[in-house]
Design an enzyme around this catalytic site. Sequence first.
Site, PDB file in Angstrom:
ATOM      1  CG  ASN A   7      -1.822   1.166   1.303  1.00 27.90           C
ATOM      2  OD1 ASN A   7      -1.400   2.300   1.131  1.00 27.90           O
ATOM      3  ND2 ASN A   7      -3.088   0.923   1.548  1.00 27.90           N
ATOM      4  CG  HIS A  10       1.455   6.039   4.773  1.00 26.33           C
ATOM      5  ND1 HIS A  10       0.636   6.867   5.485  1.00 26.33           N
ATOM      6  CD2 HIS A  10       1.176   4.791   5.192  1.00 26.33           C
ATOM      7  CE1 HIS A  10      -0.108   6.147   6.316  1.00 26.33           C
ATOM      8  NE2 HIS A  10       0.209   4.886   6.148  1.00 26.33           N
ATOM      9  NE  ARG A  18       5.806  21.929   3.154  1.00 24.20           N
ATOM     10  CZ  ARG A  18       7.096  22.234   3.295  1.00 24.20           C
ATOM     11  NH1 ARG A  18       7.832  22.515   2.252  1.00 24.20           N
ATOM     12  NH2 ARG A  18       7.645  22.253   4.480  1.00 24.20           N
ATOM     13  CG  HIS A  43      -8.334   3.882   1.051  1.00 22.65           C
ATOM     14  ND1 HIS A  43      -8.481   3.714   2.402  1.00 22.65           N
ATOM     15  CD2 HIS A  43      -9.573   4.175   0.584  1.00 22.65           C
ATOM     16  CE1 HIS A  43      -9.754   3.883   2.741  1.00 22.65           C
ATOM     17  NE2 HIS A  43     -10.432   4.186   1.651  1.00 22.65           N
ATOM     18  NE  ARG A  45      -9.596   8.086   4.217  1.00 24.76           N
ATOM     19  CZ  ARG A  45      -9.662   7.212   5.230  1.00 24.76           C
ATOM     20  NH1 ARG A  45      -8.759   6.260   5.344  1.00 24.76           N
ATOM     21  NH2 ARG A  45     -10.606   7.306   6.116  1.00 24.76           N
ATOM     22  NE  ARG A  49      -7.921  11.173   5.485  1.00 22.21           N
ATOM     23  CZ  ARG A  49      -8.285  10.481   6.571  1.00 22.21           C
ATOM     24  NH1 ARG A  49      -7.408   9.713   7.175  1.00 22.21           N
ATOM     25  NH2 ARG A  49      -9.496  10.558   7.045  1.00 22.21           N
ATOM     26  CD  GLU A  70      -7.280  -0.232   1.716  1.00 21.33           C
ATOM     27  OE1 GLU A  70      -7.557   0.707   2.446  1.00 21.33           O
ATOM     28  OE2 GLU A  70      -6.217  -0.854   1.767  1.00 21.33           O
ATOM     29  CB  THR A 100      -5.280   4.205   9.308  1.00 18.45           C
ATOM     30  OG1 THR A 100      -5.226   3.146   8.351  1.00 18.45           O
ATOM     31  CG2 THR A 100      -5.204   3.607  10.702  1.00 18.45           C
ATOM     32  CB  THR A 101      -9.165   1.228   7.414  1.00  9.67           C
ATOM     33  OG1 THR A 101      -8.875   1.877   6.178  1.00  9.67           O
ATOM     34  CG2 THR A 101     -10.497   0.512   7.302  1.00  9.67           C
ATOM     35  CD  GLU A 151      -6.699  -6.414   3.448  1.00  5.88           C
ATOM     36  OE1 GLU A 151      -6.953  -6.047   2.279  1.00  5.88           O
ATOM     37  OE2 GLU A 151      -6.055  -5.719   4.249  1.00  5.88           O
ATOM     38  CG  HIS A 191      -5.118  -2.129   9.547  1.00  5.97           C
ATOM     39  ND1 HIS A 191      -4.633  -1.383  10.582  1.00  5.97           N
ATOM     40  CD2 HIS A 191      -5.759  -1.269   8.721  1.00  5.97           C
ATOM     41  CE1 HIS A 191      -4.996  -0.120  10.406  1.00  5.97           C
ATOM     42  NE2 HIS A 191      -5.671  -0.014   9.279  1.00  5.97           N
ATOM     43  CG  HIS A 214       2.659   3.156   8.970  1.00 10.59           C
ATOM     44  ND1 HIS A 214       3.544   2.910   9.996  1.00 10.59           N
ATOM     45  CD2 HIS A 214       2.508   4.499   8.925  1.00 10.59           C
ATOM     46  CE1 HIS A 214       3.896   4.047  10.553  1.00 10.59           C
ATOM     47  NE2 HIS A 214       3.278   5.032   9.927  1.00 10.59           N
TER      48      HIS A 214
HETATM   49  N1  PXP Z   1      -5.584  -3.298   4.497  1.00 11.59           N
HETATM   50  C1  PXP Z   1      -6.524  -2.341   4.606  1.00 11.59           C
HETATM   51  C2  PXP Z   1      -7.931  -2.691   4.268  1.00 11.59           C
HETATM   52  C3  PXP Z   1      -6.190  -1.024   5.012  1.00 11.59           C
HETATM   53  O1  PXP Z   1      -7.147  -0.086   5.110  1.00 11.59           O
HETATM   54  C4  PXP Z   1      -4.841  -0.725   5.260  1.00 11.59           C
HETATM   55  C5  PXP Z   1      -4.443   0.669   5.635  1.00 11.59           C
HETATM   56  O2  PXP Z   1      -4.543   1.504   4.526  1.00 11.59           O
HETATM   57  C6  PXP Z   1      -3.892  -1.743   5.120  1.00 11.59           C
HETATM   58  C7  PXP Z   1      -4.296  -3.027   4.760  1.00 11.59           C
HETATM   59  C8  PXP Z   1      -2.445  -1.526   5.363  1.00 11.59           C
HETATM   60  O3  PXP Z   1      -2.251  -1.261   6.726  1.00 11.59           O
HETATM   61  P1  PXP Z   1      -0.842  -0.749   7.229  1.00 11.59           P
HETATM   62  O4  PXP Z   1      -0.608   0.567   6.572  1.00 11.59           O
HETATM   63  O5  PXP Z   1      -1.017  -0.651   8.706  1.00 11.59           O
HETATM   64  O6  PXP Z   1       0.160  -1.775   6.808  1.00 11.59           O
END
Ligand code: PXP
Length: 240
Positions: A7, A10, A18, A43, A45, A49, A70, A100-101, A151, A191, A214
Amino acid sequence: MAKLAVNIDHVATLRQARRGDEPDPVTAAALAELGGCDGIIVHLREDRRHIQDRDLEILRKTITTSLNLEMAPAAEIVAIALRIKPDVCTLVPEKREELTTEGGLDVVGHYRLVEDVVAKLHGGGISVSLFVDPTAEQIDAAQAVKADCVEIHTGIYSRARVKADIDRETASIERCAHHASGVGLEVRVGHGLNYHNIGRLTSISEIAEYSIGHSIMARAVFVGMERAVREMVSLVKNIR
Ligand code: PXP
């Protein structure tokens, strides 16, 4: 062998700090692929954001592995998904104020809505994964609405610090992975997973894919994206 999907939200978060044009998540995706990942996740959103519509459009054209979008089961985003055609859409709950989710999608409580969105995405030739808490009820509902994958939310597992809690959450993920696989759903997890807590999950043979953002991005700040991804790939695939 299990897959790793990365993912890259970030990277867009840093750019949006910025409102400029760097760092570009498109570059991040290319480097993550060079590091050996099996897919890229973003994702989109509703409040935009981090990931922007432009990112999704370019990523669809440049990603050579698999693109997982996502998204909330919201009409505006469903229309975008049907136009862009990611390989997979992962339906998640979305609250504007969350960092976050925060939890899994309540498929039981929003059965008709989720069933309708799954059917629409399937109509566009897109596979659907549902992000759910590790309970048999949510997994059964995911199967009933004809999702392709679940998931399993690993947030509680990831936050557990005491051995008894870690053992309980690992067992719950294992039980749900087994149950989901038994009813014909592909099993993914995600997650809060990082280089330390992933080890206990890799013995669960039903897990087909890990979704991690992350911790990989945090390591990439110091060692670079390609290496950070490569190190996680070797943990996911148990390569020593
Ligand atoms: N899976 C889902 C459904 C999520 O919403 C997220 C966070 O965006 C992740 C996985 C990844 O989580 P992390 O960033 O904590 O690894």
